[in-house]
Write a protein that holds these residues in place. Structure first.
Motif, PDB file in Angstrom:
ATOM      1  N   ASP A   1       0.963 -30.671 -22.958  1.00 41.01           N
ATOM      2  CA  ASP A   1       1.739 -30.096 -21.854  1.00 41.01           C
ATOM      3  C   ASP A   1       2.989 -29.406 -22.382  1.00 41.01           C
ATOM      4  N   TYR A   2       3.550 -28.543 -21.536  1.00 42.53           N
ATOM      5  CA  TYR A   2       4.810 -27.862 -21.831  1.00 42.53           C
ATOM      6  C   TYR A   2       5.933 -28.516 -21.044  1.00 42.53           C
ATOM      7  N   GLY A   3       7.156 -28.294 -21.480  1.00 39.93           N
ATOM      8  CA  GLY A   3       8.326 -28.738 -20.725  1.00 39.93           C
ATOM      9  C   GLY A   3       8.520 -30.236 -20.684  1.00 39.93           C
ATOM     10  N   ILE A   4       7.848 -30.978 -21.558  1.00 35.31           N
ATOM     11  CA  ILE A   4       7.979 -32.448 -21.548  1.00 35.31           C
ATOM     12  C   ILE A   4       8.974 -32.915 -22.613  1.00 35.31           C
ATOM     13  N   GLU A   5       9.812 -31.982 -23.070  1.00 35.22           N
ATOM     14  CA  GLU A   5      10.830 -32.366 -24.039  1.00 35.22           C
ATOM     15  C   GLU A   5      11.980 -33.138 -23.393  1.00 35.22           C
ATOM     16  N   GLY A   6      12.078 -33.116 -22.076  1.00 36.83           N
ATOM     17  CA  GLY A   6      13.173 -33.820 -21.427  1.00 36.83           C
ATOM     18  C   GLY A   6      13.016 -33.840 -19.919  1.00 36.83           C
ATOM     19  N   GLY A   7      13.897 -34.573 -19.249  1.00 32.54           N
ATOM     20  CA  GLY A   7      13.972 -34.577 -17.803  1.00 32.54           C
ATOM     21  C   GLY A   7      12.839 -35.314 -17.106  1.00 32.54           C
ATOM     22  N   LYS A   8      12.647 -34.971 -15.829  1.00 31.46           N
ATOM     23  CA  LYS A   8      11.665 -35.668 -15.005  1.00 31.46           C
ATOM     24  C   LYS A   8      10.240 -35.467 -15.501  1.00 31.46           C
ATOM     25  N   LYS A   9       9.958 -34.304 -16.052  1.00 33.10           N
ATOM     26  CA  LYS A   9       8.599 -34.066 -16.528  1.00 33.10           C
ATOM     27  C   LYS A   9       8.283 -34.948 -17.733  1.00 33.10           C
ATOM     28  N   ARG A  10       9.253 -35.123 -18.620  1.00 36.15           N
ATOM     29  CA  ARG A  10       9.051 -36.046 -19.734  1.00 36.15           C
ATOM     30  C   ARG A  10       8.814 -37.460 -19.210  1.00 36.15           C
ATOM     31  N   ASP A  11       9.619 -37.894 -18.262  1.00 39.98           N
ATOM     32  CA  ASP A  11       9.460 -39.237 -17.713  1.00 39.98           C
ATOM     33  C   ASP A  11       8.084 -39.396 -17.084  1.00 39.98           C
ATOM     34  N   GLY A  12       7.627 -38.351 -16.398  1.00 42.29           N
ATOM     35  CA  GLY A  12       6.305 -38.407 -15.795  1.00 42.29           C
ATOM     36  C   GLY A  12       5.204 -38.487 -16.825  1.00 42.29           C
ATOM     37  N   ALA A  13       5.359 -37.744 -17.924  1.00 38.58           N
ATOM     38  CA  ALA A  13       4.355 -37.775 -18.985  1.00 38.58           C
ATOM     39  C   ALA A  13       4.293 -39.146 -19.640  1.00 38.58           C
ATOM     40  N   ILE A  14       5.450 -39.737 -19.906  1.00 36.51           N
ATOM     41  CA  ILE A  14       5.467 -41.069 -20.514  1.00 36.51           C
ATOM     42  C   ILE A  14       4.813 -42.082 -19.592  1.00 36.51           C
ATOM     43  N   ALA A  15       5.147 -42.037 -18.302  1.00 34.43           N
ATOM     44  CA  ALA A  15       4.566 -42.974 -17.345  1.00 34.43           C
ATOM     45  C   ALA A  15       3.050 -42.790 -17.246  1.00 34.43           C
ATOM     46  N   LEU A  16       2.603 -41.537 -17.193  1.00 36.16           N
ATOM     47  CA  LEU A  16       1.177 -41.261 -17.098  1.00 36.16           C
ATOM     48  C   LEU A  16       0.435 -41.783 -18.318  1.00 36.16           C
ATOM     49  N   LEU A  17       0.934 -41.508 -19.489  1.00 37.31           N
ATOM     50  CA  LEU A  17       0.231 -41.892 -20.707  1.00 37.31           C
ATOM     51  C   LEU A  17       0.268 -43.399 -20.932  1.00 37.31           C
ATOM     52  N   LYS A  18       1.367 -44.043 -20.572  1.00 35.33           N
ATOM     53  CA  LYS A  18       1.408 -45.513 -20.633  1.00 35.33           C
ATOM     54  C   LYS A  18       0.358 -46.116 -19.702  1.00 35.33           C
ATOM     55  N   LYS A  19       0.226 -45.547 -18.520  1.00 32.74           N
ATOM     56  CA  LYS A  19      -0.755 -46.046 -17.555  1.00 32.74           C
ATOM     57  C   LYS A  19      -2.171 -45.875 -18.083  1.00 32.74           C
ATOM     58  N   LEU A  20      -2.460 -44.712 -18.671  1.00 33.30           N
ATOM     59  CA  LEU A  20      -3.795 -44.477 -19.221  1.00 33.30           C
ATOM     60  C   LEU A  20      -4.090 -45.439 -20.367  1.00 33.30           C
ATOM     61  N   LYS A  21      -3.132 -45.618 -21.260  1.00 29.36           N
ATOM     62  CA  LYS A  21      -3.349 -46.516 -22.392  1.00 29.36           C
ATOM     63  C   LYS A  21      -3.515 -47.960 -21.935  1.00 29.36           C
ATOM     64  N   ALA A  22      -2.745 -48.378 -20.939  1.00 29.91           N
ATOM     65  CA  ALA A  22      -2.860 -49.743 -20.424  1.00 29.91           C
ATOM     66  C   ALA A  22      -4.226 -49.998 -19.804  1.00 29.91           C
ATOM     67  N   ALA A  23      -4.842 -48.920 -19.303  1.00 27.35           N
ATOM     68  CA  ALA A  23      -6.177 -49.040 -18.709  1.00 27.35           C
ATOM     69  C   ALA A  23      -7.296 -48.918 -19.747  1.00 27.35           C
ATOM     70  N   GLY A  24      -6.918 -48.794 -21.017  1.00 26.32           N
ATOM     71  CA  GLY A  24      -7.912 -48.699 -22.070  1.00 26.32           C
ATOM     72  C   GLY A  24      -8.474 -47.306 -22.290  1.00 26.32           C
ATOM     73  N   VAL A  25      -7.846 -46.298 -21.711  1.00 27.90           N
ATOM     74  CA  VAL A  25      -8.315 -44.922 -21.893  1.00 27.90           C
ATOM     75  C   VAL A  25      -8.021 -44.496 -23.335  1.00 27.90           C
ATOM     76  N   PRO A  26      -8.989 -43.887 -24.030  1.00 25.08           N
ATOM     77  CA  PRO A  26      -8.831 -43.595 -25.466  1.00 25.08           C
ATOM     78  C   PRO A  26      -7.986 -42.355 -25.755  1.00 25.08           C
ATOM     79  N   VAL A  27      -6.693 -42.460 -25.447  1.00 29.05           N
ATOM     80  CA  VAL A  27      -5.754 -41.369 -25.712  1.00 29.05           C
ATOM     81  C   VAL A  27      -5.137 -41.594 -27.084  1.00 29.05           C
ATOM     82  N   THR A  28      -5.320 -40.636 -27.991  1.00 29.48           N
ATOM     83  CA  THR A  28      -4.737 -40.759 -29.327  1.00 29.48           C
ATOM     84  C   THR A  28      -3.268 -40.386 -29.328  1.00 29.48           C
ATOM     85  N   GLY A  29      -2.941 -39.305 -28.633  1.00 29.27           N
ATOM     86  CA  GLY A  29      -1.579 -38.823 -28.715  1.00 29.27           C
ATOM     87  C   GLY A  29      -1.262 -37.793 -27.668  1.00 29.27           C
ATOM     88  N   VAL A  30      -0.024 -37.307 -27.749  1.00 30.50           N
ATOM     89  CA  VAL A  30       0.478 -36.324 -26.796  1.00 30.50           C
ATOM     90  C   VAL A  30       0.834 -35.056 -27.552  1.00 30.50           C
TER      91      VAL A  30
END
Length: 369
Positions: A198-227
């Motif tokens: 994604d773009y624009g995830i270097e800071g602010g609300k979009k970064r917070d949203g990306a972190i929350a989304l990826l934490k949720k996916l990883k907690a559910a066992g989704v095979p995400v390697t990285g961002v």
């Protein structure tokens, strides 16, 4: 790569005095620290432009396709796959021993008109769209299993406020379309690295949203390697401290970080806007296109300092930041010449319009002195 040289350059010390480093390469400068990649176009990986193909093979150890692996290129009509260009792209990477990236499997843009509709032109149901997604992903990923090492599985799924983008994927399938996309890709090639980009995830609300989304996916066992942080940046945004904090946060969430689409826009803009949405289209203004006859020396130096500053941040995170990809080889082919204003003369990359190295290139590859 010598980190103290990068820091010297970032501080503005003597870039003009650096020697011409015709034999130096980016991949050697960052050997054992980062993969250094570039986004490529057909005339480069097919050899139609042999000079640029040779430059890519010499300088980089990773490649990403600009467009030939997007849905509209691979499957323009249902069940009709066009692999010729993608095959030649992957062949180029394989021949040159490169870490080859697939870009991109699920995106709301550059998709064919049939994808979200039934025969009558109405929106398809959840089951139909999931089946289409699964077939596309598993056909494409399966074809290049073991050769394409990493995939941008889902691209730009977030709005600027960090909430999920109201794309047809979300509206028809629901929030679990992201998990399903990663599941289908992992089933097709369990060894491949899988990224959210994604773009624009270097800071602010979009970064917070990306972190929350990826934490949720990883907690559910989704095979995400990285961002993948795209890093379409300017000479001043994001500040180095913000980028450093963002990489730290993603690393603490258990994610690898790739800088996937790096370029530095030196042209003036209408206000501050961190969006890299391809749909943006602004009116032309000569005042926003000041460098039609070349980049002045002081701006060249500012660009070199900025690239040095960015790479200094990336190198602060060994084992977390694993790849940096430039979004284009030479200035004349950068997408920024036509975005968000068509016809501008942009200078955002390490090689100029003649594909000659700029001071920014020299700042990154300069040896210890």
């Amino acid at each position: 790569m010598r980190i103290h040289v990068v820091m010297m350059a970032a501080a503005g010390l003597g870039l003009s005095a650096m020697p011409a480093l015709a034999q130096a390469t980016l991949k050697d400068a960052f050997k054992n620290r980062l993969l250094v990649g570039v986004a490529v176009r057909p005339h480069q990986f097919t050899g139609a432009n042999a000079t640029q193909a040779a430059l890519i093979a010499n300088q980089f150890n990773s490649i990403t396709p600009e467009n030939v692996m997007k849905w509209d290129a691979l499957q323009p009509r249902e069940n009709e796959f066009h692999f010729e260009q993608a095959d030649r792209y992957v062949d180029f990477g394989t021949r040159n021993g490169m870490f080859t990236i697939g870009h991109t499997l699920v995106w709301h843009s550059q998709v064919p008109g049939w994808l979200f509709k039934d025969a009558a032109g109405n929106p398809v149901d959840r089951e139909t769209l999931l089946a289409r997604m699964k077939k596309h992903i598993q056909t494409v990923v399966g074809r290049y299993k073991g050769r394409v090492k990493g995939w941008d599985v889902v691209n730009e799924a977030l709005e600027e406020d960090g909430t999920l983008r109201q794309s047809p994927w979300l509206k028809i399938i629901g929030e679990d379309y992201l998990a399903k996309a990663f599941q289908f890709a992992h089933e097709a090639d369990p060894a491949a690295q899988l990224y959210y980009n994604d773009y624009g995830i270097e800071g602010g609300k979009k970064r917070d949203g990306a972190i929350a989304l990826l934490k949720k996916l990883k907690a559910a066992g989704v095979p995400v390697t990285g961002v993948g942080i795209q890093d379409h940046v300017s000479l001043t945004w994001p500040p180095a401290t913000m980028l450093d904090e963002t990489i730290t946060a993603f690393g603490q969430a258990g994610l690898k970080v790739m800088i996937t689409e790096l370029d530095v826009d030196v042209l003036p803009a209408r206000g501050h806007n961190t969006s890299a949405d391809v749909s943006r289209n602004e009116a032309a203004d000569p005042a926003l296109n000041p460098y039609t006859n070349g980049l002045p020396a002081n701006v060249q130096e500012a660009l070199a300092r900025r690239y040095a500053e960015l790479f200094a941040v990336y190198l602060k995170h060994p084992g977390v930041v694993t790849r940096v990809t430039l979004w284009g080889l030479c200035d004349g082919e950068s997408w920024l010449n036509d975005w968000p204003i068509r016809g501008r003369t942009s200078h955002p990359l390490l090689f100029d319009r003649a594909c000659k190295p700029k001071p920014a290139f020299q700042a990154l590859v300069a040896p210890r002195r």
